[in-house]
Design a protein around this motif. Structure first.
Motif, PDB file in Angstrom:
ATOM      1  N   UNK A  23      -1.869  51.981   7.437  1.00 51.34           N
ATOM      2  CA  UNK A  23      -1.995  53.293   6.819  1.00 51.34           C
ATOM      3  C   UNK A  23      -3.334  53.946   7.160  1.00 51.34           C
ATOM      4  N   UNK A  24      -4.389  53.133   7.220  1.00 51.63           N
ATOM      5  CA  UNK A  24      -5.684  53.676   7.596  1.00 51.63           C
ATOM      6  C   UNK A  24      -5.667  54.167   9.041  1.00 51.63           C
ATOM      7  N   UNK A  25      -5.050  53.410   9.919  1.00 50.86           N
ATOM      8  CA  UNK A  25      -4.985  53.817  11.323  1.00 50.86           C
ATOM      9  C   UNK A  25      -4.103  55.050  11.496  1.00 50.86           C
TER      10      UNK A  25
ATOM     11  N   UNK B 263      -7.608  60.407  16.742  1.00 45.94           N
ATOM     12  CA  UNK B 263      -8.943  61.002  16.796  1.00 45.94           C
ATOM     13  C   UNK B 263     -10.000  59.901  16.692  1.00 45.94           C
ATOM     14  N   UNK B 264     -11.185  60.137  17.229  1.00 47.65           N
ATOM     15  CA  UNK B 264     -12.200  59.079  17.254  1.00 47.65           C
ATOM     16  C   UNK B 264     -12.868  58.882  15.908  1.00 47.65           C
ATOM     17  N   UNK B 265     -13.257  57.656  15.627  1.00 42.53           N
ATOM     18  CA  UNK B 265     -14.231  57.376  14.569  1.00 42.53           C
ATOM     19  C   UNK B 265     -15.319  56.507  15.178  1.00 42.53           C
TER      20      UNK B 265
ATOM     21  N   UNK C 136     -10.608  44.245   3.588  1.00 43.97           N
ATOM     22  CA  UNK C 136      -9.454  43.500   4.098  1.00 43.97           C
ATOM     23  C   UNK C 136      -8.932  44.052   5.418  1.00 43.97           C
ATOM     24  N   UNK C 137      -9.103  45.342   5.653  1.00 47.63           N
ATOM     25  CA  UNK C 137      -8.612  45.952   6.896  1.00 47.63           C
ATOM     26  C   UNK C 137      -9.713  46.154   7.932  1.00 47.63           C
ATOM     27  N   UNK C 138     -10.908  45.708   7.624  1.00 51.53           N
ATOM     28  CA  UNK C 138     -12.057  46.019   8.483  1.00 51.53           C
ATOM     29  C   UNK C 138     -11.889  45.476   9.893  1.00 51.53           C
ATOM     30  N   UNK C 139     -11.530  44.225  10.012  1.00 53.47           N
ATOM     31  CA  UNK C 139     -11.460  43.607  11.330  1.00 53.47           C
ATOM     32  C   UNK C 139     -10.435  44.309  12.220  1.00 53.47           C
ATOM     33  N   UNK C 140      -9.271  44.623  11.665  1.00 49.96           N
ATOM     34  CA  UNK C 140      -8.235  45.246  12.480  1.00 49.96           C
ATOM     35  C   UNK C 140      -8.577  46.691  12.828  1.00 49.96           C
TER      36      UNK C 140
END
Length: 218
Positions: free
Chosen positions: A57-59, A65-67, A81-85
């Motif tokens: 969902x974050x992706x 677009x860039x971050x 929890x989603x940081x690595x991916x």
């Protein structure tokens, strides 16, 4: 303004359009964490505050677009929890305070101290170290001028009180003092507060309750 900050896990992001910055708030995960995607209006560069959970969902929110950076407000696992991916897919740099960075699942690319500036395109945010919830908790302040101040507080400040200090009087006193001196004493009442969980608030809405918070000790 149509933005309210009231979001639900599984629901859409709420979007706030500022002159120089777009703020997207998304609720994710079993602990109903808030993740914030900030995007510079001029350059299109983005910054994510707390890759907490649900990387898909974050992706999808980030889209194509860039971050350039992911800021983790503190070391508690529900905030990364989603940081690595997300980092792997986007190539964004990971930023955290040096006291909390060792608790993250990936090494920090940049250590952020109190008063440091974090850029998203041509916009900069100020890191504010708020000790007590964790040793290295940070808030991020976007100051767009009079009547346009926005503070992302992680788990250090919520509607109704400061963050959890587990009934430790020393930790509570440290967090309360930092929040008063580094936030309430220097920022105006119309400063909008975006917390790590739940609904938003303003400093003006919370300021009258400061004596009550101090007296109750949590």
């Amino acid at each position: 303004m149509t933005y309210t900050g009231d979001v639900q896990v599984g629901g859409p992001a709420d979007v706030r359009e500022l002159p120089d910055l777009t703020i997207c708030k998304l609720a994710v995960g079993p602990y109903e964490n808030n993740a914030y995607l900030l995007r510079c209006t001029e350059t299109g560069d983005g910054l994510l505050i707390d890759a907490a959970a649900e990387p898909d969902r974050l992706l999808a929110l980030i889209a194509d677009q860039p971050i350039s950076a992911i800021v983790t407000t503190h070391q508690h696992g529900d905030h990364w929890q989603a940081l690595e991916q997300v980092r792997k897919v986007t190539g964004a740099k990971v930023l955290a305070h040096p006291l909390d960075a060792p608790g993250l699942p990936v090494p920090a690319d940049r250590l952020v101290e109190h008063g440091d500036r974090v850029a998203v395109g041509v916009v900069t945010l100020e890191a504010i170290h708020l000790r007590g919830h964790t040793p290295g908790s940070i808030a991020l302040l976007y100051d767009g001028g009079e009547g346009d101040k926005h503070l992302f507080t992680g788990d250090s400040l919520f509607p109704g009180g400061v963050g959890n200090t587990w009934k430790d009087p020393e930790r509570f006193e440290q967090l309360y003092t930092d929040v008063v001196e580094r936030v309430f004493d220097r920022l105006p009442d119309d400063t909008w507060v975006y917390p790590g969980h739940g609904k938003d608030t303003t400093l003006g809405a919370e300021r009258p309750s400061l004596p009550e918070w101090k007296a109750r000790g949590w």
